[in-house]
Design a protein around this motif. Structure first.
Motif, short mmCIF file in Angstrom:
data_model
loop_
_atom_site.label_atom_id
_atom_site.label_comp_id
_atom_site.label_asym_id
_atom_site.label_seq_id
_atom_site.Cartn_x
_atom_site.Cartn_y
_atom_site.Cartn_z
N LYS A 60 35.45 36.20 26.79
CA LYS A 60 34.28 35.92 27.62
C LYS A 60 33.19 35.19 26.85
O LYS A 60 32.59 34.25 27.36
N TYR A 128 39.78 38.92 28.46
CA TYR A 128 40.54 38.86 29.70
C TYR A 128 42.00 38.85 29.26
O TYR A 128 42.46 37.91 28.62
N ASP A 130 44.48 39.61 31.57
CA ASP A 130 45.23 39.32 32.78
C ASP A 130 44.84 37.91 33.25
O ASP A 130 43.66 37.62 33.48
N GLN A 133 42.83 37.65 36.54
CA GLN A 133 41.41 38.00 36.39
C GLN A 133 40.64 36.89 35.70
O GLN A 133 39.51 36.60 36.06
N LYS A 136 40.06 34.17 38.27
CA LYS A 136 39.02 34.61 39.19
C LYS A 136 37.64 34.43 38.56
O LYS A 136 36.70 33.96 39.20
N ALA A 137 37.52 34.80 37.28
CA ALA A 137 36.24 34.65 36.56
C ALA A 137 35.87 33.19 36.40
O ALA A 137 34.68 32.85 36.35
#
Length: 140
Positions: A60, A128, A130, A133, A136-137
């Motif tokens: 992130k 992250y 996955d 996910q 999606k982010a």
């Protein structure tokens, strides 16, 4: 520190200083000078079995600089819309990876050593693991 995030456009191969000497070469890295971040963690991968893959995640907030200290390997980067494969095989060249980029490492040669310089200490909350996910982010 750069605000680069989430696009392969910000990831790039960088050459480090190389001081040649008949007794052996020397290369160094300085945080904030050769890489755009302060180095807060260093780790390395070694004894990776043939055919094995590493990575398989995104960060992130973490900025990284990946160097093949010995041998060679490939780094596959994915920002959700495009992918790029980089072959690293020189200890004076590294790959800057900005946050929010999915990365996988493969094609390790025998005896290879992968060193990673990181902008932050380890935090599981920064990962992250996955791909869905991650996508999606990224808003994809």
């Amino acid at each position: 520190m750069s605000d680069a995030i989430g696009s392969l456009d910000f990831c790039k191969r960088l050459d480090l200083p190389k001081i040649s000497d008949p007794r052996g070469n020397l290369t160094f890295v300085e945080g904030g000078r050769h890489v755009e971040f302060d180095i807060r963690r260093v780790y390395y991968l070694y004894d990776v079995p043939g055919g094995a893959e590493r990575g398989g995640h995104a960060h992130k907030d973490l900025h990284q600089f990946i160097i093949a200290m010995s041998g060679s390997f490939d780094v596959v980067l994915d920002d959700g819309t495009k992918k790029a494969r980089y072959h690293l095989n020189r200890s004076y060249t590294g790959l800057y990876v900005c946050p929010m980029i999915w990365r996988e490492l493969d094609n390790f040669s025998s005896g290879s050593v992968c060193m990673v310089l990181a902008s932050n200490r380890y935090s599981e909350d920064d990962y992250y693991r996955d791909y869905g996910q991650f996508m999606k982010a990224q808003g994809l």
